[in-house]
Design a protein around this motif. Structure first.
Motif, PDB file in Angstrom:
ATOM      1  N   SER A  63     -23.072 -52.564  50.816  1.00  0.00           N
ATOM      2  CA  SER A  63     -22.515 -53.239  49.647  1.00  0.00           C
ATOM      3  C   SER A  63     -21.180 -52.596  49.345  1.00  0.00           C
ATOM      4  CB  SER A  63     -23.414 -53.045  48.428  1.00  0.00           C
ATOM      5  OG  SER A  63     -24.717 -53.406  48.754  1.00  0.00           O
ATOM      6  N   ARG A  67     -20.519 -57.718  44.390  1.00  0.00           N
ATOM      7  CA  ARG A  67     -20.528 -59.084  44.908  1.00  0.00           C
ATOM      8  C   ARG A  67     -20.279 -59.191  46.402  1.00  0.00           C
ATOM      9  NH1 ARG A  67     -20.723 -62.495  40.816  1.00  0.00           N
ATOM     10  NH2 ARG A  67     -20.119 -61.778  38.745  1.00  0.00           N
ATOM     11  N   ILE A  68     -19.715 -58.153  46.996  1.00  0.00           N
ATOM     12  CA  ILE A  68     -19.323 -58.265  48.402  1.00  0.00           C
ATOM     13  C   ILE A  68     -20.188 -57.343  49.250  1.00  0.00           C
ATOM     14  CG2 ILE A  68     -17.429 -58.078  50.044  1.00  0.00           C
ATOM     15  CD1 ILE A  68     -15.517 -58.581  47.753  1.00  0.00           C
ATOM     16  N   SER A  69     -20.821 -57.905  50.261  1.00  0.00           N
ATOM     17  CA  SER A  69     -21.699 -57.112  51.105  1.00  0.00           C
ATOM     18  C   SER A  69     -21.617 -57.562  52.549  1.00  0.00           C
ATOM     19  CB  SER A  69     -23.147 -57.214  50.600  1.00  0.00           C
ATOM     20  OG  SER A  69     -23.531 -58.570  50.520  1.00  0.00           O
ATOM     21  N   LEU A  97     -20.334 -61.287  56.332  1.00  0.00           N
ATOM     22  CA  LEU A  97     -19.907 -60.820  55.026  1.00  0.00           C
ATOM     23  C   LEU A  97     -20.283 -61.883  54.003  1.00  0.00           C
ATOM     24  CD1 LEU A  97     -16.451 -59.447  56.068  1.00  0.00           C
ATOM     25  CD2 LEU A  97     -18.183 -58.117  54.866  1.00  0.00           C
ATOM     26  N   ASP A  98     -20.794 -61.420  52.882  1.00  0.00           N
ATOM     27  CA  ASP A  98     -21.168 -62.315  51.788  1.00  0.00           C
ATOM     28  C   ASP A  98     -20.298 -62.032  50.573  1.00  0.00           C
ATOM     29  OD1 ASP A  98     -23.137 -63.831  52.895  1.00  0.00           O
ATOM     30  OD2 ASP A  98     -24.820 -62.856  51.869  1.00  0.00           O
ATOM     31  N   TYR A  99     -19.836 -63.071  49.942  1.00  0.00           N
ATOM     32  CA  TYR A  99     -19.173 -62.936  48.651  1.00  0.00           C
ATOM     33  C   TYR A  99     -19.997 -63.752  47.666  1.00  0.00           C
ATOM     34  CZ  TYR A  99     -15.470 -62.881  45.094  1.00  0.00           C
ATOM     35  OH  TYR A  99     -14.750 -62.720  43.940  1.00  0.00           O
ATOM     36  N   THR A 106     -22.902 -68.432  47.342  1.00  0.00           N
ATOM     37  CA  THR A 106     -22.465 -67.258  48.084  1.00  0.00           C
ATOM     38  C   THR A 106     -21.623 -67.762  49.239  1.00  0.00           C
ATOM     39  OG1 THR A 106     -24.389 -65.884  47.530  1.00  0.00           O
ATOM     40  CG2 THR A 106     -23.240 -65.368  49.561  1.00  0.00           C
TER      41      THR A 106
END
Lengths: 375, 156
Positions: A63, A67-69, A97-99, A106
């Motif tokens: 993480s 919010r970003i992971s 990558l997830d936002y 997402t």
């Protein structure tokens, strides 16, 4: 409640939220993984039993902020990789990558798993019965299917229980298609992937306790700008639709998947590469399981599930002109077995599989044992 | 005072924060609930009351899902019967169904002796196994903590 009370309350709770949660909200790296060891013994002469460290997968997540992971899986198949040996593989199974903007949205980018069927996204050994994944999830839905792309995922607002995923990814490459494994070897898996045929894949699913039902699709070209097939975005389009259901309750677990794959212009693919590619691949499976410890040891947290699975699929359900259907590809596999879970994320498995086909050609039986975990 | 504190300590967007905790408690016990805190074996417990009558207790905590903390609230009445389990913040891409009312309501009314075990008295969710087991474990441990604290006379 007066404003003063609210303020006092907030003051009271502020240290709680900070002290108890701040540590976890910082940037953090998490390690996880799964693995499975298999013993396989097929019937017939010259087929000694074999044991393989089938998969060792490390899951690494980080993480960067709230919010970003990032999430990734590194896989070693068949214990080792050696130059000149066809066995063994080291691969990145997923990396994205997830936002996270909200529960409903997402944004996601990277090497993604097309959200098709059950096993492609959820493939850790304790999550399915049987030592091997269903053969359907090899020959019809080519798990672990991963391609590079971008997309979105989330919960449909206002409709609790409805989730979606929608990705735009690189397309399949028709040169890899075959009569017996369908689109499997057309996957590009994130290595110099030709992006001539951007493809859409997505899923809508409804979830409540004991129920998960979903519908998935894939649509996109597969010509990869190879001159005999064309350079259009949707040339040699592959369309896949799939439906799946998982039900559980009272010690019972039922699951089923159905999928059909249409390959446009299969005749041109065969003319170009000399294969026996079908114009339609179709099939599915149903599986029922029951936890025997439910009546035998109702207070146990362990599980011993007996299951039976029946798969029927044909990778040449329809063929283009110039191809003769091979009835041996119309497969009917029945698997019976046991899954013992001393704890929910460890599985000890044994099963026996009857491998039949419409031509009754090369039929055999396979006995398997397996040990798997996830954490 | 709040502003001053907020200036010193970084408040992160996804911390449940006082607002989320109070909203959850009010939803369960009504708008007029008074929230005090007490310490039991160094753990912070919320004591919930209206006027002079005790309504119950609550705990807030985190349990790791697959790779992120899941922030939960467990509320009990004075006899340690489970009022509700709330998911204050869920951060992972999969398994968020544990926040659904349809799953959480299974916990309501469970007593201190309930097994709280997935597959027994708590039905799982296919495809959300990790989160289901994580939250259920957190609730089971919290209920055990409450039972110990009550036996020690710390919950009053």
């Amino acid at each position: 409640m007066s404003l003063n009370r609210v303020a006092a309350l907030s003051f009271l709770l502020l240290p709680l939220s900070l002290s108890s949660l701040a540590a976890q909200s910082d940037a953090a790296t998490t390690l996880g993984g799964y693995g499975e060891v298999h013993y396989v013994n097929a019937s017939g002469p010259g087929t000694p039993g074999q044991a393989t460290l089938r998969r060792f997968v490390l899951y690494v997540a980080h993480s960067f902020s709230d919010r970003i992971s990032m999430r990734s899986e590194v896989e070693i198949e068949d214990a080792r990789v050696e130059a000149g040996s066809p066995a063994g593989e080291v691969a990145i199974e997923q990396l994205y990558l997830d936002y996270r903007l909200s529960p409903a949205l997402t944004l996601r980018g990277g090497l993604l798993l097309p959200p098709v069927g059950i096993v492609n996204e959820t493939h850790e050994p304790p999550t399915f019965n049987g030592v091997e994944r269903p053969d359907f999830d090899h020959d019809v839905i080519p798990t672990t299917w991963r391609e590079i792309g971008v997309g979105a995922a989330g919960a449909v607002p206002g409709l609790q229980g409805l989730n979606y995923r929608l990705y735009l990814v690189n397309g399949l490459v028709a040169a890899g298609f075959s009569g017996d494994e369908g689109i499997r070897e057309g996957r590009q898996e994130g290595q110099d992937a030709v992006f001539a045929n951007p493809s859409l894949t997505g899923r809508l699913e409804y979830v409540r306790p004991g129920v998960r039902v979903g519908g998935s699709f894939w649509y996109g070209g597969s010509a990869a700008q190879d001159p005999p097939l064309g350079d259009g975005t949707f040339d040699n389009a592959v369309g896949l639709v799939s439906a799946d259901a998982r039900l559980e309750g009272g010690g019972f677990a039922l699951r089923g998947v159905f999928a059909t794959v249409h390959i446009a212009d299969a005749d041109r693919i065969n003319a170009a590469y000399g294969g026996q590619v079908a114009s339609r691949i179709t099939g599915g499976y149903v599986e029922g399981a029951y936890n025997l410890l439910r009546p035998l040891a109702p207070h146990s947290a362990q599980a011993l599930s007996a299951f039976v699975r029946h798969e029927r699929y044909d990778t040449q359900a329809e063929v283009p002109a110039g191809v003769t259907r091979d009835d041996a590809l119309a497969r009917r596999y029945t698997t019976i077995g046991l899954t013992y879970k001393p704890i929910w994320n460890i599985a000890v498995k044994g099963d026996y599989q009857l491998r039949r086909n419409r031509a009754h050609a090369g039929e055999d039986e396979v006995f398997r044992l397996g040990l798997g975990y996830q954490f | 005072m709040l502003l001053a504190l907020a200036g010193v300590m970084p408040v992160r967007a996804q911390d449940p924060g006082p607002a989320k905790v109070t909203a959850s408690v009010r939803r369960l016990f009504g708008a007029g609930v008074r929230i005090d805190s007490l310490h039991a074996d160094s753990a912070l417990v919320l004591r919930l009351a209206r006027n002079d009558s005790l309504l119950g207790f609550a705990r807030v905590g985190n349990v790791r899902g697959k790779d992120q903390p899941i922030t939960w609230l467990v509320a009990v009445d004075p006899s340690l019967r489970l009022r509700d389990v709330d998911i204050l913040v869920y951060r992972e891409p999969y398994g968020g169904e544990v926040a659904y009312e349809a799953w959480r309501r299974q916990f309501r009314g469970k007593g201190p002796d309930a097994p709280l075990a997935v597959g027994r008295d708590i039905q799982g969710i296919s495809g959300a196994t990790i989160s289901v087991n994580a939250v259920t474990l957190a609730v089971r441990r919290t209920m055990a903590d409450f039972a110990v604290w009550r036996a020690k006379g710390l919950l009053r």
